[in-house]
Design an enzyme around this catalytic site. Sequence first.
Site, PDB file in Angstrom:
ATOM      1  N   GLU A 192       1.809   7.527 -19.947  1.00 15.39           N
ATOM      2  CA  GLU A 192       1.606   7.089 -18.562  1.00 15.39           C
ATOM      3  C   GLU A 192       0.158   7.332 -18.142  1.00 15.39           C
ATOM      4  O   GLU A 192      -0.431   8.370 -18.469  1.00 15.39           O
ATOM      5  CB  GLU A 192       2.571   7.880 -17.660  1.00 15.39           C
ATOM      6  CG  GLU A 192       3.248   7.070 -16.617  1.00 15.39           C
ATOM      7  CD  GLU A 192       4.120   5.930 -17.156  1.00 15.39           C
ATOM      8  OE1 GLU A 192       3.593   4.803 -17.295  1.00 15.39           O
ATOM      9  OE2 GLU A 192       5.314   6.158 -17.395  1.00 15.39           O
TER      10      GLU A 192
ATOM     11  N   SER B 267       9.494 -18.356  -1.554  1.00 17.27           N
ATOM     12  CA  SER B 267      10.111 -17.130  -2.073  1.00 17.27           C
ATOM     13  C   SER B 267      11.481 -16.971  -1.427  1.00 17.27           C
ATOM     14  O   SER B 267      11.577 -16.804  -0.206  1.00 17.27           O
ATOM     15  CB  SER B 267       9.230 -15.924  -1.745  1.00 17.27           C
ATOM     16  OG  SER B 267      10.007 -14.746  -1.817  1.00 17.27           O
TER      17      SER B 267
ATOM     18  N   GLY C 122       8.793  -2.087  -5.535  1.00 16.90           N
ATOM     19  CA  GLY C 122       8.278  -0.736  -5.280  1.00 16.90           C
ATOM     20  C   GLY C 122       9.019   0.360  -6.006  1.00 16.90           C
ATOM     21  O   GLY C 122       8.963   1.517  -5.613  1.00 16.90           O
ATOM     22  N   ALA C 123       9.730   0.019  -7.074  1.00 19.45           N
ATOM     23  CA  ALA C 123      10.499   1.028  -7.809  1.00 19.45           C
ATOM     24  C   ALA C 123       9.796   1.445  -9.093  1.00 19.45           C
ATOM     25  O   ALA C 123      10.348   2.174  -9.910  1.00 19.45           O
ATOM     26  CB  ALA C 123      11.897   0.507  -8.120  1.00 19.45           C
ATOM     27  N   GLY C 124       8.570   0.940  -9.286  1.00 23.22           N
ATOM     28  CA  GLY C 124       7.839   1.301 -10.497  1.00 23.22           C
ATOM     29  C   GLY C 124       8.294   0.521 -11.717  1.00 23.22           C
ATOM     30  O   GLY C 124       8.022   0.904 -12.845  1.00 23.22           O
TER      31      GLY C 124
ATOM     32  N   SER D 193       7.526  -2.731 -12.107  1.00 19.86           N
ATOM     33  CA  SER D 193       6.562  -3.820 -12.303  1.00 19.86           C
ATOM     34  C   SER D 193       7.060  -5.191 -11.867  1.00 19.86           C
ATOM     35  O   SER D 193       6.950  -6.170 -12.609  1.00 19.86           O
ATOM     36  CB  SER D 193       6.108  -3.889 -13.757  1.00 19.86           C
ATOM     37  OG  SER D 193       5.476  -2.714 -14.101  1.00 19.86           O
TER      38      SER D 193
ATOM     39  N   ASP E  96       1.762  -3.232 -17.982  1.00 12.65           N
ATOM     40  CA  ASP E  96       2.895  -3.905 -17.336  1.00 12.65           C
ATOM     41  C   ASP E  96       2.957  -5.380 -17.716  1.00 12.65           C
ATOM     42  O   ASP E  96       4.016  -5.911 -18.060  1.00 12.65           O
ATOM     43  CB  ASP E  96       2.798  -3.783 -15.809  1.00 12.65           C
ATOM     44  CG  ASP E  96       2.674  -2.347 -15.357  1.00 12.65           C
ATOM     45  OD1 ASP E  96       2.821  -1.441 -16.201  1.00 12.65           O
ATOM     46  OD2 ASP E  96       2.412  -2.130 -14.163  1.00 12.65           O
TER      47      ASP E  96
ATOM     48  N   TYR F 163      -3.779   5.510  -6.735  1.00 14.69           N
ATOM     49  CA  TYR F 163      -3.830   5.014  -8.117  1.00 14.69           C
ATOM     50  C   TYR F 163      -5.280   4.734  -8.528  1.00 14.69           C
ATOM     51  O   TYR F 163      -5.746   5.204  -9.568  1.00 14.69           O
ATOM     52  CB  TYR F 163      -2.991   3.735  -8.261  1.00 14.69           C
ATOM     53  CG  TYR F 163      -3.000   3.163  -9.660  1.00 14.69           C
ATOM     54  CD1 TYR F 163      -2.038   3.532 -10.597  1.00 14.69           C
ATOM     55  CD2 TYR F 163      -3.985   2.257 -10.065  1.00 14.69           C
ATOM     56  CE1 TYR F 163      -2.056   3.016 -11.886  1.00 14.69           C
ATOM     57  CE2 TYR F 163      -4.010   1.742 -11.344  1.00 14.69           C
ATOM     58  CZ  TYR F 163      -3.043   2.115 -12.257  1.00 14.69           C
ATOM     59  OH  TYR F 163      -3.076   1.606 -13.531  1.00 14.69           O
TER      60      TYR F 163
HETATM   61  C1  GLA Z   1       1.050   1.105 -13.171  1.00 11.05           C
HETATM   62  C2  GLA Z   1      -0.080   0.250 -13.721  1.00 11.05           C
HETATM   63  C3  GLA Z   1      -0.150   0.358 -15.244  1.00 11.05           C
HETATM   64  C4  GLA Z   1      -0.178   1.814 -15.691  1.00 11.05           C
HETATM   65  C5  GLA Z   1       0.927   2.613 -15.006  1.00 11.05           C
HETATM   66  C6  GLA Z   1       0.843   4.087 -15.308  1.00 11.05           C
HETATM   67  O1  GLA Z   1       2.291   0.612 -13.565  1.00 11.05           O
HETATM   68  O2  GLA Z   1       0.079  -1.090 -13.349  1.00 11.05           O
HETATM   69  O3  GLA Z   1      -1.266  -0.341 -15.724  1.00 11.05           O
HETATM   70  O4  GLA Z   1      -1.431   2.385 -15.481  1.00 11.05           O
HETATM   71  O5  GLA Z   1       0.908   2.448 -13.599  1.00 11.05           O
HETATM   72  O6  GLA Z   1       1.063   4.324 -16.649  1.00 11.05           O
END
Ligand code: GLA
Length: 378
Positions: free
Chosen positions: A31, A65, A118-120, A122, A169, A219
């Site tokens: 990560e 959308s 927004g849940a990570g 992507s 991502d 970030y």
């Molecule tokens: C986000 C970014 C990725 C990566 C992750 C952390 O998802 O878009 O490029 O840096 O955070 O690993």
Amino acid sequence: MKEKITQEFADRFGGEGTLYVSPGRFNLIGEHTDYNGGFVFPGAIDKFIMADIRPNGLDVVRVYSIDIDEETAFGLNEEDAPKQSWARYIFGVCREIIKRGGVVKGFDAVFAGNVPLGAGLSSSAALESCFAFALNDMFNDNTIDKFELARIGQSTEHNYCGVNCGIMDQFASVMGQKGKLMRLDCRSMEFEYFPFAPKDYELVLVDSRVKHELADSPYNKRRQSCERVAKRLGIETLRDATMEMLNSVKTDITAEDYFRAKFVIEEKDRVLAVCDALMKDDYETVGKKMYETHEGLSKDYEVSCEELDYLNEVAKECGVTGSRIMGGGFGGCTVNLVKKDLVEPFIATVKEKFNAKYGHEPRIYPVIVSDGSRRYEE
Ligand code: GLA
């Protein structure tokens, strides 16, 4: 979802277009290493964006959308950028293709998705990759290679959405393959598919439902810290740094930058250790490394939050093999490596405990490793 999209397309634009899909992603380990030239270990998941698209013979893109219930139209020149943030992802992809000498003409599109926002997971990369793949197929005879499609999505984030993300991502969304993780070297861009089907374990995502928003978030600041340290060390990225090198400049950099870089250096080694462990089916070691990553992301990289730390704590209490924050952090999900017979009791306990403390249950998504961007076929 397909029926809803094609019906909406017919109602708005008449007739039918071509359907494309592109998934969200999870990441086993590695990560905040992608923008440091390190390794990542993602896979595409079974949640995706689906779009119905058709050239319209005009100079205008018209797109609706379904999830946001909004239609917008924009031209294809730089000054035509739409205001809506969701539409900027699509506009950015068009512009980045054009900037690379590719062709984009006017089109109509309707899209929807089931990647939680927004849940990570992507959702934005899924959206970018879906349109990048579609426009390559529709206007460029698929002459843009897949890596470049991922870079088009990444540049969209940089130039139109304010997030200086790495390549993980978009790469995972474009290149994903069913049942396989990918170990990507973000410096050489060499990668390998890794079949992932542990007999005795499952991967479970636990979504804190704390929304993470990467634009204007810390970030970009994390990335700046890493770049400052690399510069101080006279190297291109922290990929080439060791703890000895970092310690030798400790007094010249801020404590904050020191701990950011320490995490990245340690995480690089953890990815390699996890690869070795996977070769030997040693999931205990994989899990241990996941806990270490969580600790580093929480204490040194400081991208956790109370809720994510609590989810990690509960996982540990339940005897879950590995657990950590997944993705950029600041909210979203933990990814958990769980022995099969523990999956149900773990889910029940984590729901109950989290609810008692924060007043809402986390959402649970099993990780089903799936195919990347493609034309939709039934
Ligand atoms: C986000 C970014 C990725 C990566 C992750 C952390 O998802 O878009 O490029 O840096 O955070 O690993």
